[in-house]
Design a protein around this motif. Structure first.
Motif, PDB file in Angstrom:
ATOM      1  N   ALA A 133       0.350  -1.313  -0.176  1.00 10.25           N
ATOM      2  CA  ALA A 133       0.256  -0.104   0.034  1.00 10.25           C
ATOM      3  C   ALA A 133       0.506   0.812   0.021  1.00 10.25           C
ATOM      4  O   ALA A 133       0.795   2.452  -0.159  1.00 10.25           O
ATOM      5  CB  ALA A 133      -0.906  -0.522   1.322  1.00 10.25           C
ATOM      6  N   ASP A 134       2.098   1.015   0.727  1.00 10.01           N
ATOM      7  CA  ASP A 134       3.152   2.102   1.073  1.00 10.01           C
ATOM      8  C   ASP A 134       3.895   2.487  -0.629  1.00 10.01           C
ATOM      9  O   ASP A 134       3.377   3.108  -0.926  1.00 10.01           O
ATOM     10  CB  ASP A 134       3.863   2.348   1.377  1.00 10.01           C
ATOM     11  CG  ASP A 134       3.473   2.386   3.253  1.00 10.01           C
ATOM     12  OD1 ASP A 134       2.532   2.393   3.204  1.00 10.01           O
ATOM     13  OD2 ASP A 134       4.222   1.754   4.591  1.00 10.01           O
ATOM     14  N   ILE A 135       4.519   1.566  -1.351  1.00 16.60           N
ATOM     15  CA  ILE A 135       4.645   1.672  -2.774  1.00 16.60           C
ATOM     16  C   ILE A 135       3.542   1.910  -3.500  1.00 16.60           C
ATOM     17  O   ILE A 135       3.524   2.895  -4.358  1.00 16.60           O
ATOM     18  CB  ILE A 135       5.195   0.001  -2.910  1.00 16.60           C
ATOM     19  CG1 ILE A 135       6.648  -0.137  -1.244  1.00 16.60           C
ATOM     20  CG2 ILE A 135       5.496   0.590  -4.539  1.00 16.60           C
ATOM     21  CD1 ILE A 135       7.299  -1.570  -2.894  1.00 16.60           C
ATOM     22  N   ALA A 136       2.373   1.757  -3.926  1.00  9.16           N
ATOM     23  CA  ALA A 136       1.289   1.905  -4.394  1.00  9.16           C
ATOM     24  C   ALA A 136       0.978   3.510  -4.389  1.00  9.16           C
ATOM     25  O   ALA A 136       1.487   4.657  -4.641  1.00  9.16           O
ATOM     26  CB  ALA A 136      -0.619   0.989  -4.310  1.00  9.16           C
TER      27      ALA A 136
ATOM     28  N   ASP B 180       1.816   6.622  -6.975  1.00 17.05           N
ATOM     29  CA  ASP B 180       0.663   6.908  -7.417  1.00 17.05           C
ATOM     30  C   ASP B 180       1.064   8.865  -7.400  1.00 17.05           C
ATOM     31  O   ASP B 180       0.679   9.269  -8.866  1.00 17.05           O
ATOM     32  CB  ASP B 180       0.053   7.287  -6.425  1.00 17.05           C
ATOM     33  CG  ASP B 180      -1.049   5.671  -7.446  1.00 17.05           C
ATOM     34  OD1 ASP B 180      -1.064   4.909  -8.006  1.00 17.05           O
ATOM     35  OD2 ASP B 180      -1.838   5.170  -6.698  1.00 17.05           O
ATOM     36  N   ALA B 181       1.981   9.004  -6.182  1.00 17.02           N
ATOM     37  CA  ALA B 181       2.254  10.747  -6.194  1.00 17.02           C
ATOM     38  C   ALA B 181       3.082  11.070  -7.206  1.00 17.02           C
ATOM     39  O   ALA B 181       3.156  12.192  -8.067  1.00 17.02           O
ATOM     40  CB  ALA B 181       2.785  10.562  -4.377  1.00 17.02           C
ATOM     41  N   ALA B 182       4.407  10.191  -7.310  1.00 20.74           N
ATOM     42  CA  ALA B 182       5.308  10.465  -7.982  1.00 20.74           C
ATOM     43  C   ALA B 182       4.477  10.538  -9.989  1.00 20.74           C
ATOM     44  O   ALA B 182       4.672  11.633 -10.626  1.00 20.74           O
ATOM     45  CB  ALA B 182       6.363   9.263  -8.255  1.00 20.74           C
TER      46      ALA B 182
ATOM     47  N   VAL C  29      15.848   5.388 -19.608  1.00 24.78           N
ATOM     48  CA  VAL C  29      15.041   4.994 -18.421  1.00 24.78           C
ATOM     49  C   VAL C  29      13.732   6.222 -18.929  1.00 24.78           C
ATOM     50  O   VAL C  29      13.761   6.401 -19.262  1.00 24.78           O
ATOM     51  CB  VAL C  29      15.775   6.335 -16.979  1.00 24.78           C
ATOM     52  CG1 VAL C  29      14.206   5.976 -15.719  1.00 24.78           C
ATOM     53  CG2 VAL C  29      16.687   5.832 -17.061  1.00 24.78           C
ATOM     54  N   GLY C  30      12.369   4.949 -18.032  1.00 21.55           N
ATOM     55  CA  GLY C  30      11.281   4.599 -18.558  1.00 21.55           C
ATOM     56  C   GLY C  30      11.140   6.065 -17.765  1.00 21.55           C
ATOM     57  O   GLY C  30      10.994   6.666 -16.268  1.00 21.55           O
ATOM     58  N   LEU C  31      10.214   6.774 -17.781  1.00 26.59           N
ATOM     59  CA  LEU C  31       9.753   8.947 -16.992  1.00 26.59           C
ATOM     60  C   LEU C  31       8.879   8.006 -16.311  1.00 26.59           C
ATOM     61  O   LEU C  31       9.277   8.349 -14.659  1.00 26.59           O
ATOM     62  CB  LEU C  31       8.755   9.167 -17.899  1.00 26.59           C
ATOM     63  CG  LEU C  31       9.711  10.790 -19.025  1.00 26.59           C
ATOM     64  CD1 LEU C  31       7.963  10.516 -19.815  1.00 26.59           C
ATOM     65  CD2 LEU C  31       9.478  11.134 -18.071  1.00 26.59           C
ATOM     66  N   GLU C  32       8.076   6.379 -15.355  1.00 30.64           N
ATOM     67  CA  GLU C  32       7.393   6.619 -14.822  1.00 30.64           C
ATOM     68  C   GLU C  32       8.800   6.091 -13.287  1.00 30.64           C
ATOM     69  O   GLU C  32       8.428   5.707 -12.359  1.00 30.64           O
ATOM     70  CB  GLU C  32       6.469   5.264 -14.617  1.00 30.64           C
ATOM     71  CG  GLU C  32       7.549   3.614 -14.800  1.00 30.64           C
ATOM     72  CD  GLU C  32       8.367   3.672 -16.181  1.00 30.64           C
ATOM     73  OE1 GLU C  32       8.709   4.299 -17.653  1.00 30.64           O
ATOM     74  OE2 GLU C  32       8.745   1.948 -16.737  1.00 30.64           O
ATOM     75  N   LYS C  33       9.891   5.599 -13.493  1.00 29.44           N
ATOM     76  CA  LYS C  33      11.387   5.220 -12.875  1.00 29.44           C
ATOM     77  C   LYS C  33      11.534   6.789 -11.679  1.00 29.44           C
ATOM     78  O   LYS C  33      12.169   6.603 -10.321  1.00 29.44           O
ATOM     79  CB  LYS C  33      11.711   5.267 -13.688  1.00 29.44           C
ATOM     80  CG  LYS C  33      12.450   3.559 -14.560  1.00 29.44           C
ATOM     81  CD  LYS C  33      11.432   2.492 -13.083  1.00 29.44           C
ATOM     82  CE  LYS C  33      10.991   1.288 -13.656  1.00 29.44           C
ATOM     83  NZ  LYS C  33      11.929   0.926 -15.292  1.00 29.44           N
ATOM     84  N   LEU C  34      10.933   7.565 -12.501  1.00 33.41           N
ATOM     85  CA  LEU C  34      11.032   9.272 -12.120  1.00 33.41           C
ATOM     86  C   LEU C  34      10.682   9.222  -9.824  1.00 33.41           C
ATOM     87  O   LEU C  34       9.469   8.268  -9.916  1.00 33.41           O
ATOM     88  CB  LEU C  34      10.892  10.088 -12.590  1.00 33.41           C
ATOM     89  CG  LEU C  34      11.532  10.939 -13.533  1.00 33.41           C
ATOM     90  CD1 LEU C  34      10.723  11.537 -14.655  1.00 33.41           C
ATOM     91  CD2 LEU C  34      12.937  11.728 -13.089  1.00 33.41           C
ATOM     92  N   VAL C  35      11.283   9.416  -9.406  1.00 30.52           N
ATOM     93  CA  VAL C  35      11.035   9.771  -7.589  1.00 30.52           C
ATOM     94  C   VAL C  35      11.435  10.877  -7.244  1.00 30.52           C
ATOM     95  O   VAL C  35      11.882  11.406  -7.501  1.00 30.52           O
ATOM     96  CB  VAL C  35      10.845   8.305  -7.024  1.00 30.52           C
ATOM     97  CG1 VAL C  35       9.925   7.016  -7.401  1.00 30.52           C
ATOM     98  CG2 VAL C  35      11.926   7.859  -6.669  1.00 30.52           C
ATOM     99  N   PRO C  36      10.536  11.289  -5.847  1.00 26.85           N
ATOM    100  CA  PRO C  36      10.544  12.390  -5.434  1.00 26.85           C
ATOM    101  C   PRO C  36      12.398  12.557  -4.824  1.00 26.85           C
ATOM    102  O   PRO C  36      13.138  13.204  -4.897  1.00 26.85           O
ATOM    103  CB  PRO C  36       9.553  13.000  -4.500  1.00 26.85           C
ATOM    104  CG  PRO C  36       8.599  12.226  -4.903  1.00 26.85           C
ATOM    105  CD  PRO C  36       9.112  10.989  -5.389  1.00 26.85           C
ATOM    106  N   THR C  37      12.580  11.293  -4.015  1.00 28.51           N
ATOM    107  CA  THR C  37      13.892  10.789  -3.215  1.00 28.51           C
ATOM    108  C   THR C  37      13.669   9.469  -2.727  1.00 28.51           C
ATOM    109  O   THR C  37      13.592   8.294  -3.050  1.00 28.51           O
ATOM    110  CB  THR C  37      12.996  11.876  -1.958  1.00 28.51           C
ATOM    111  OG1 THR C  37      12.299  11.373  -1.424  1.00 28.51           O
ATOM    112  CG2 THR C  37      12.671  13.401  -1.489  1.00 28.51           C
TER     113      THR C  37
ATOM    114  N   ARG D  51       3.222   1.712 -11.941  1.00 29.36           N
ATOM    115  CA  ARG D  51       3.521   1.703 -11.014  1.00 29.36           C
ATOM    116  C   ARG D  51       4.343   0.266 -10.790  1.00 29.36           C
ATOM    117  O   ARG D  51       5.082   0.792  -9.546  1.00 29.36           O
ATOM    118  CB  ARG D  51       2.546   1.200  -9.829  1.00 29.36           C
ATOM    119  CG  ARG D  51       1.734   2.157  -9.125  1.00 29.36           C
ATOM    120  CD  ARG D  51       0.296   1.491  -8.180  1.00 29.36           C
ATOM    121  NE  ARG D  51      -0.275   2.860  -7.753  1.00 29.36           N
ATOM    122  CZ  ARG D  51      -2.026   1.514  -7.651  1.00 29.36           C
ATOM    123  NH1 ARG D  51      -2.154   0.587  -7.376  1.00 29.36           N
ATOM    124  NH2 ARG D  51      -3.341   2.505  -7.695  1.00 29.36           N
ATOM    125  N   CYS D  52       4.354   0.036 -11.687  1.00 26.83           N
ATOM    126  CA  CYS D  52       4.942  -1.209 -11.657  1.00 26.83           C
ATOM    127  C   CYS D  52       6.335  -0.980 -11.797  1.00 26.83           C
ATOM    128  O   CYS D  52       7.560  -0.491 -12.293  1.00 26.83           O
ATOM    129  CB  CYS D  52       4.830  -2.123 -13.051  1.00 26.83           C
ATOM    130  SG  CYS D  52       5.848  -3.413 -13.485  1.00 26.83           S
TER     131      CYS D  52
END
Lengths: 719, 206
Positions: A52-55, A59-61, A238-246, A312-313
């Motif tokens: 749930a935390d990962i999702a 999602d936020a990213a 890198v796929g754009l979905e790999k971007l995370v804030p921190t 999210r994958c």
């Protein structure tokens, strides 16, 4: 890769794959080992909370994808790291080729990147005259064979050590024996020179941290470290979905990724690279470093209210690891480039409808993938959504249209079922199985015996069974589902018997129809919703406290499916919530609500095993109640291996892909045989149809019963 | 409550699960001697690029690389290597990409939950040492072991802000299961990982 022109062609390919004995054995072993490995890796952890935390973090990213890209780019440029964004796969390839050209590159080494597989980067670079060498062992093997990966984490899982030994013999010009330890050393030796000679290294990335412009790579072999260190140029695709804030988000994902992928607590190496590092082979001792972010439909996906969650994958491959269909046919037939459940979905978005349209039909809807997804993606539902979308775009097949037309009207549907009883008469035998397959069924169904339509459906028997209760403790409405109503009415009669003498007012609202799940499986979303509305109306007329059903698939569809169907329809919100909250599968109702006790049953210690219907154990997360009831009834419970693996029915799936269905069934029956049980209990008429049909066909000595039947038989008569 | 000893025990257990060799040494000098002993016992490093090497030497010297020891330890190590006829490198690792016998480094931190070493490898010599050695020996001060990666966020963040930076998490030896899912150690990186934990000095414990 999907090259088949139509469903028939695809089925032919699938059937060929089913003949591959090595693949089947390897996959069976893997499926069993994976489950244990994963459970050990997560031992003591709250997996649900982690998922749930990962999702939530992903999602936020995803919602901030463009913003995170800009942040990454700004931070990158401050430290001399060049950032590109490619709209399409071919643009990404062209950018990388241009970087190679501008830097006078001849030889390129690569570490594993699914994103580079997605863009077919190697083909592009090789066509431009570059020598490209994959360095991940599995990727190198399939590159040498000219194949695509058959698994996202273990790309060469379809090959035996002997095939690899032959391949390495050809490559090295020396005879190589098939001992795996030595084959690995061949790769170690052969590839070292490639690292040293390469001018450019291409990697992927598991994480792109926007706040520091850092990329994170998780690997086991150590090849990505050499790829990102030795050559003077490094490009990460890198796929754009790999971007995370921190970093925190990346560490969070990394708690689940290796555990879910391979049952490892962490991979051997996790590498965090921030900017161009010192590089002894570069002219100024400093690496030339580029990040190419790939869009290829991701930015549109990020804005799609239904499908955004596929981003999210984390590419752990778990959805393939537990998929009963993947296990039978392998990755080359269960994906285009991306494999497994996630592959069935994203192929449509990344590679187009023609690559996805056959593939997307090959989901048995058992929900095993959803239960293990590291990011909590609702994979089975999204597969159905893709299927529906493709049918809406390119036309619905005739059978699907016909079924929708029939099911839209309960009366028409039930009239047809009644006339089917008459039509089948010449082909049934005394045991109520269809003696020969009527013409409407293809030969391919013949892997199991199919039951006959009952002479008198439950709805016609109900008026005689119904008893008046003057001051009931609770009001219960029975939802039968079509199979029990028209094929197995005796299962419902058993339930009625079990519920009698309990001060329960039982109702059977006769306007109820098919739950609609088969329609959804065929991509008929509109009619699915219409039928659902009819059922909600029909069941609400009974004004009951509980709605119970003996069919696990109906139960899961009524409870979870209906909630999803109307999630965007505010006029239905309250009605649907009231309806779904009342729905209970039979065993849970008996065990958790009625709290039946052992003294209500006469113990009969017959060896009994159990099959957990997909829609009960995963769809509704009910595993313990049926076990407890079997033991309360005094039966000698013998759990089977892989109790929760699908039986291969999947509704219309078993007629669409009969050969896969039959192989899955056969494996299940072998597992039951090992328990030496005389009775196999389950809680879904679909499973019963499949399992009983298989037992009958094989001639196994096993009685397949609905849990209501065995309980009703053991029930003590009240004085 | 996790004590330094319980963290250290958990670290050891988790690292051993992934085939790392974990020992306790009292002092850094003891670690140097350990590296010499392991080097003596092992067979000569197998050259991964025979063609690029000098003609085969009948009795080639083994190689230990330790590019990031402090001056005192470097001198001590050099002396030990000389005594044992081992070649000692502190730089120029790119000249030895065919492979070296032992790479000796300190680890910056340990992560108990997974038996992981954390190493700032921004120095290319350090990075290569941990990649091309057949046996990587890492010295880990017990005081640097943290329960999990989250407890290192500040430290890692500091690394990532002092760009360019290359920080490695290392857990066990290089491994693969790409052929028939059979685990094999030593693909492109070290065949073995040894971790030498140095306990905290008595005075720091009280």
């Amino acid at each position: 890769m999907q090259e088949a022109k139509n469903l028939k062609g695809y089925k032919k390919e699938v059937d060929d794959a089913l003949q591959n004995e090595f693949l089947r054995t390897a996959m069976d072993n893997f499926a069993v080992a994976y489950r244990t490995g994963r459970a050990n890796a997560f031992a003591g952890m709250d997996v649900e909370a982690l998922v749930a935390d990962i999702a939530a973090a992903k999602d936020a990213a995803i919602a901030r994808m463009d913003e995170l890209f800009e942040e990454f780019k700004t931070n990158a440029e401050k430290i001399g790291l060049k950032v590109h964004r490619a709209e399409t796969a071919s643009q990404a390839n062209a950018i990388i080729a241009r970087i190679a050209k501008e830097n006078g590159v001849n030889k390129i080494i690569k570490s594993k990147s699914m994103t580079a597989e997605e863009t077919l980067l190697n083909h592009h670079l090789e066509a431009d005259g570059y020598e490209v060498t994959e360095t991940d062992l599995g990727e190198w093997i399939i590159q040498l064979r000219g194949e695509g990966p058959s698994h996202m984490v273990m790309p060469a899982i379809h090959l035996s050590r002997f095939q690899v030994a032959d391949l390495f013999t050809d490559v090295t010009g020396e005879k190589q024996d098939s001992e795996i330890e030595r084959l690995v050393k061949v790769a170690r030796r052969e590839l070292r020179k490639a690292y040293v000679e390469a001018d450019m290294g291409v990697s992927g990335a598991n994480f792109a941290l926007a706040d520091t412009a850092t990329i994170g790579l998780t690997t086991n072999e150590g090849n990505a470290r050499l790829v990102t260190t030795l050559p003077r140029v490094h490009v990460a695709l890198v796929g754009l979905e790999k971007l995370v804030p921190t970093l925190h988000d990346a560490l969070l994902v990394n708690r689940a990724l290796p555990r879910n992928a391979t049952g490892q607590g962490i991979t051997s190496y996790v590498t965090w690279i921030t900017g161009p590092n010192v590089c002894g082979s570069a002219p100024d001792n400093k690496k030339e470093m580029h990040i190419v972010f790939l869009d290829n439909g991701r930015r549109d996906l990020a804005r799609d209210p239904v499908f955004a969650q596929v981003l999210r994958c984390v590419r752990c491959g778990a959805c393939a690891n537990v998929c009963p269909v993947y296990r039978m046919v392998g990755g080359h037939r269960y994906g285009h480039i991306y494999i497994g459940a996630i592959g069935l979905i994203i192929t449509y978005f990344f590679h187009g409808r023609d690559k996805a349209e056959n593939l997307v039909q090959n989901c048995i809807n058992c929900g095993a993938c959803k239960a293990v997804c590291a990011a909590g993606i609702d994979l089975p539902r999204l597969i159905k959504e893709v299927h529906a979308r493709i049918q809406d775009e390119s036309g619905h097949p005739l059978t699907s249209l016909l079924m929708a037309k029939v099911l839209r009207s309960r009366k028409l549907f039930h009239t047809l079922l009644r006339s089917a009883y008459l039509a089948q008469k010449p082909v049934t035998d005394e045991s109520h199985y269809l003696r020969h397959l009527p013409f409407v069924f293809a030969q391919e169904h013949n892997f199991r015996r199919l039951p006959a339509i009952a002479e008198k459906p439950f709805r016609d028997r109900w008026p005689l069974l119904k008893t008046a209760v003057s001051d009931p403790e609770m009001r219960v409405a029975l939802f039968s589902g079509c199979v029990q109503d028209f094929v197995y009415p005796e299962q419902l009669e058993a339930a009625v018997k079990l519920l009698s003498d309990r001060n329960i007012a039982l109702e059977f609202p006769t306007d109820q129809s098919c739950c609609g799940l088969p329609l959804e499986m065929m991509g008929e979303k509109k009619t699915t919703r219409e039928v659902a509305r009819q059922n909600i109306n029909a069941m609400s007329s009974a004004d009951c406290d509980y709605i119970i059903t003996l069919c696990a698939s109906c139960a899961s569809h009524l409870k979870n499916g209906y909630a999803k169907l109307f999630e965007h329809d505010e006029t239905m919100t309250d009605r649907v919530r009231r309806f779904t909250s009342k729905v209970h599968p039979f065993s849970a109702f008996l065990h958790d609500i009625l709290k039946v006790k052992a003294d209500e049953f006469k113990p009969v210690p017959v060896k009994t095993t159990y099959h957990a219907p997909c829609h009960l154990c995963r769809g509704l997360k009910i595993s313990e109640a049926p076990h407890a009831l079997i033991e309360l009834a005094g039966l000698d419970f013998r759990p089977a291996q892989e109790e929760e693996t699908c039986c291969g029915f999947g509704g219309s799936y078993s007629s669409k892909f009969p050969n896969i269905s039959s192989q899955i069934l056969s494996k299940k029956l072998d597992d039951f045989k090992k328990t030496e049980a005389e009775i196999l209990v389950t809680e879904c008429p679909g499973c019963i149809m499949q399992l009983r049909g298989g037992v009958k066909k094989r001639g196994d000595n096993l009685k397949v019963r609905h849990i209501a039947e065995v309980l009703a038989e053991s029930k003590r008569q009240t004085e | 409550m996790q004590t330094p000893d319980s963290l250290s025990a958990l670290f050891k257990q988790k690292a051993e699960l992934v085939s790392a060799v974990v020992k306790e040494v009292k002092t850094p000098h003891e670690a140097l001697q350990y590296a010499i002993d392991v080097c003596e016992r092992k067979e000569n490093c197998l050259s991964l690029m025979p063609a690029l090497n000098e003609p085969p030497d009948a009795n080639p010297a083994k190689i230990i690389a330790a590019p990031a020891l402090d001056a005192t330890l470097t001198d001590a190590m050099r002396a030990l290597c000389e005594k044992n006829n081992i070649r000692f490198l502190t730089s120029g690792l790119r000249e030895h990409l065919a492979g070296i016998d032992i790479g000796l480094t300190f680890a910056d931190y340990g992560i108990a939950e997974t038996g992981t070493l954390v190493l700032d490898s921004s120095s290319e010599e350090v990075r290569l040492t941990t990649m091309i050695s057949e046996i990587h020996i890492a010295i880990l001060p017990q005081s640097k072991i943290r329960p999990d990666a989250y407890h290192l966020e500040d430290e890692l963040g500091k690394n990532m802000r002092s760009y360019p930076n290359y920080t490695a998490f290392i857990t066990g030896a290089s491994r693969t299961a790409d052929i028939e899912r059979v685990l094999a150690l030593g693909v492109h990186g070290p065949l073995e990982l040894h971790i030498l934990i140095i306990p905290e000095p008595e005075k720091e414990r009280t």
